[in-house]
Design a protein around this motif. Structure first.
Motif, PDB file in Angstrom:
ATOM      1  N   GLY A 145      39.759 -12.107 -29.456  1.00  0.00           N
ATOM      2  CA  GLY A 145      40.812 -12.533 -30.378  1.00  0.00           C
ATOM      3  C   GLY A 145      42.145 -12.725 -29.687  1.00  0.00           C
ATOM      4  N   LEU A 146      42.510 -11.810 -28.805  1.00  0.00           N
ATOM      5  CA  LEU A 146      43.774 -11.940 -28.083  1.00  0.00           C
ATOM      6  C   LEU A 146      43.739 -13.118 -27.111  1.00  0.00           C
ATOM      7  CD1 LEU A 146      44.664  -8.210 -27.397  1.00  0.00           C
ATOM      8  CD2 LEU A 146      45.748  -9.769 -29.019  1.00  0.00           C
ATOM      9  N   ALA A 147      42.608 -13.318 -26.453  1.00  0.00           N
ATOM     10  CA  ALA A 147      42.490 -14.458 -25.542  1.00  0.00           C
ATOM     11  C   ALA A 147      42.585 -15.770 -26.319  1.00  0.00           C
ATOM     12  CB  ALA A 147      41.171 -14.391 -24.777  1.00  0.00           C
ATOM     13  N   GLY A 148      41.949 -15.811 -27.470  1.00  0.00           N
ATOM     14  CA  GLY A 148      42.030 -17.013 -28.305  1.00  0.00           C
ATOM     15  C   GLY A 148      43.445 -17.278 -28.791  1.00  0.00           C
ATOM     16  N   ALA A 149      44.148 -16.219 -29.157  1.00  0.00           N
ATOM     17  CA  ALA A 149      45.538 -16.383 -29.592  1.00  0.00           C
ATOM     18  C   ALA A 149      46.405 -16.888 -28.448  1.00  0.00           C
ATOM     19  CB  ALA A 149      46.079 -15.058 -30.125  1.00  0.00           C
ATOM     20  N   GLY A 150      46.147 -16.401 -27.244  1.00  0.00           N
ATOM     21  CA  GLY A 150      46.896 -16.869 -26.082  1.00  0.00           C
ATOM     22  C   GLY A 150      46.619 -18.320 -25.771  1.00  0.00           C
ATOM     23  N   LEU A 151      45.372 -18.734 -25.916  1.00  0.00           N
ATOM     24  CA  LEU A 151      45.035 -20.134 -25.657  1.00  0.00           C
ATOM     25  C   LEU A 151      45.670 -21.061 -26.683  1.00  0.00           C
ATOM     26  CD1 LEU A 151      41.281 -19.813 -24.668  1.00  0.00           C
ATOM     27  CD2 LEU A 151      43.209 -20.370 -23.181  1.00  0.00           C
ATOM     28  N   VAL A 152      45.663 -20.653 -27.934  1.00  0.00           N
ATOM     29  CA  VAL A 152      46.275 -21.466 -28.984  1.00  0.00           C
ATOM     30  C   VAL A 152      47.775 -21.566 -28.751  1.00  0.00           C
ATOM     31  CG1 VAL A 152      46.809 -21.547 -31.451  1.00  0.00           C
ATOM     32  CG2 VAL A 152      44.493 -21.039 -30.695  1.00  0.00           C
ATOM     33  N   GLU A 205      45.659   2.390 -24.924  1.00  0.00           N
ATOM     34  CA  GLU A 205      44.554   2.073 -25.832  1.00  0.00           C
ATOM     35  C   GLU A 205      43.198   2.348 -25.186  1.00  0.00           C
ATOM     36  OE1 GLU A 205      42.625   1.247 -29.203  1.00  0.00           O
ATOM     37  OE2 GLU A 205      44.778   1.455 -28.955  1.00  0.00           O
ATOM     38  N   MET A 206      43.050   2.083 -23.894  1.00  0.00           N
ATOM     39  CA  MET A 206      41.788   2.368 -23.211  1.00  0.00           C
ATOM     40  C   MET A 206      41.483   3.858 -23.227  1.00  0.00           C
ATOM     41  SD  MET A 206      41.314  -0.202 -19.969  1.00  0.00           S
ATOM     42  CE  MET A 206      42.306   0.800 -18.936  1.00  0.00           C
ATOM     43  N   VAL A 207      42.496   4.677 -22.982  1.00  0.00           N
ATOM     44  CA  VAL A 207      42.281   6.131 -22.989  1.00  0.00           C
ATOM     45  C   VAL A 207      41.914   6.606 -24.387  1.00  0.00           C
ATOM     46  CG1 VAL A 207      43.420   8.357 -22.683  1.00  0.00           C
ATOM     47  CG2 VAL A 207      43.747   6.552 -20.991  1.00  0.00           C
ATOM     48  N   LEU A 208      42.653   6.135 -25.398  1.00  0.00           N
ATOM     49  CA  LEU A 208      42.372   6.561 -26.774  1.00  0.00           C
ATOM     50  C   LEU A 208      40.993   6.096 -27.240  1.00  0.00           C
ATOM     51  CD1 LEU A 208      45.837   5.946 -28.454  1.00  0.00           C
ATOM     52  CD2 LEU A 208      44.838   8.115 -27.723  1.00  0.00           C
ATOM     53  N   LEU A 209      40.635   4.859 -26.915  1.00  0.00           N
ATOM     54  CA  LEU A 209      39.326   4.346 -27.315  1.00  0.00           C
ATOM     55  C   LEU A 209      38.201   5.101 -26.609  1.00  0.00           C
ATOM     56  CD1 LEU A 209      38.345   2.060 -29.196  1.00  0.00           C
ATOM     57  CD2 LEU A 209      38.116   0.647 -27.175  1.00  0.00           C
ATOM     58  N   PHE A 246      50.676  -4.165 -20.547  1.00  0.00           N
ATOM     59  CA  PHE A 246      49.744  -3.382 -19.733  1.00  0.00           C
ATOM     60  C   PHE A 246      49.834  -1.901 -20.056  1.00  0.00           C
ATOM     61  CE2 PHE A 246      50.517  -7.268 -17.325  1.00  0.00           C
ATOM     62  CZ  PHE A 246      49.213  -7.699 -17.142  1.00  0.00           C
ATOM     63  N   LEU A 247      51.009  -1.420 -20.381  1.00  0.00           N
ATOM     64  CA  LEU A 247      51.152  -0.020 -20.786  1.00  0.00           C
ATOM     65  C   LEU A 247      50.408   0.245 -22.092  1.00  0.00           C
ATOM     66  CD1 LEU A 247      54.906   0.615 -19.939  1.00  0.00           C
ATOM     67  CD2 LEU A 247      52.901   1.509 -18.762  1.00  0.00           C
ATOM     68  N   PHE A 248      50.566  -0.656 -23.063  1.00  0.00           N
ATOM     69  CA  PHE A 248      49.829  -0.506 -24.316  1.00  0.00           C
ATOM     70  C   PHE A 248      48.327  -0.567 -24.082  1.00  0.00           C
ATOM     71  CE2 PHE A 248      53.845  -1.667 -26.482  1.00  0.00           C
ATOM     72  CZ  PHE A 248      53.860  -0.638 -27.405  1.00  0.00           C
ATOM     73  N   GLY A 249      47.887  -1.451 -23.196  1.00  0.00           N
ATOM     74  CA  GLY A 249      46.470  -1.562 -22.884  1.00  0.00           C
ATOM     75  C   GLY A 249      45.912  -0.299 -22.256  1.00  0.00           C
ATOM     76  N   ALA A 250      46.673   0.309 -21.351  1.00  0.00           N
ATOM     77  CA  ALA A 250      46.230   1.540 -20.695  1.00  0.00           C
ATOM     78  C   ALA A 250      46.108   2.677 -21.701  1.00  0.00           C
ATOM     79  CB  ALA A 250      47.203   1.911 -19.581  1.00  0.00           C
TER      80      ALA A 250
END
Length: 70
Positions: free
Chosen positions: A52-59, A25-29, A19-23
């Protein structure tokens, strides 16, 4: 994560890392999108990454379910 022998506090810290990486990344993007005014490309990239991340999690989840039933 408790199966790995870590405490409740360490489990919380390890769970917070994505979640820290996501936060960040959202600011930078968002900053880059505002600076370049290429919002469509940024939205497309973010959606592609999320799918892609959701698909990787499902697999990964399916593999662990198959491994535990065998």
């Amino acid at each position: 994560m408790k199966n790995f022998g870590v405490s409740n506090f360490e489990t919380g810290l390890l769970s917070a890392v994505p979640f820290l990486f996501g936060a960040v990344e959202m600011v930078l993007l968002g900053r880059n999108s505002d600076r370049t005014l290429k919002r469509r490309e940024h939205v497309f990239f973010a959606m592609l990454l999320a799918v892609g991340l959701a698909g990787a999690g499902l697999v990964s989840a399916r593999r662990s379910c198959l491994a535990s039933s065998a």
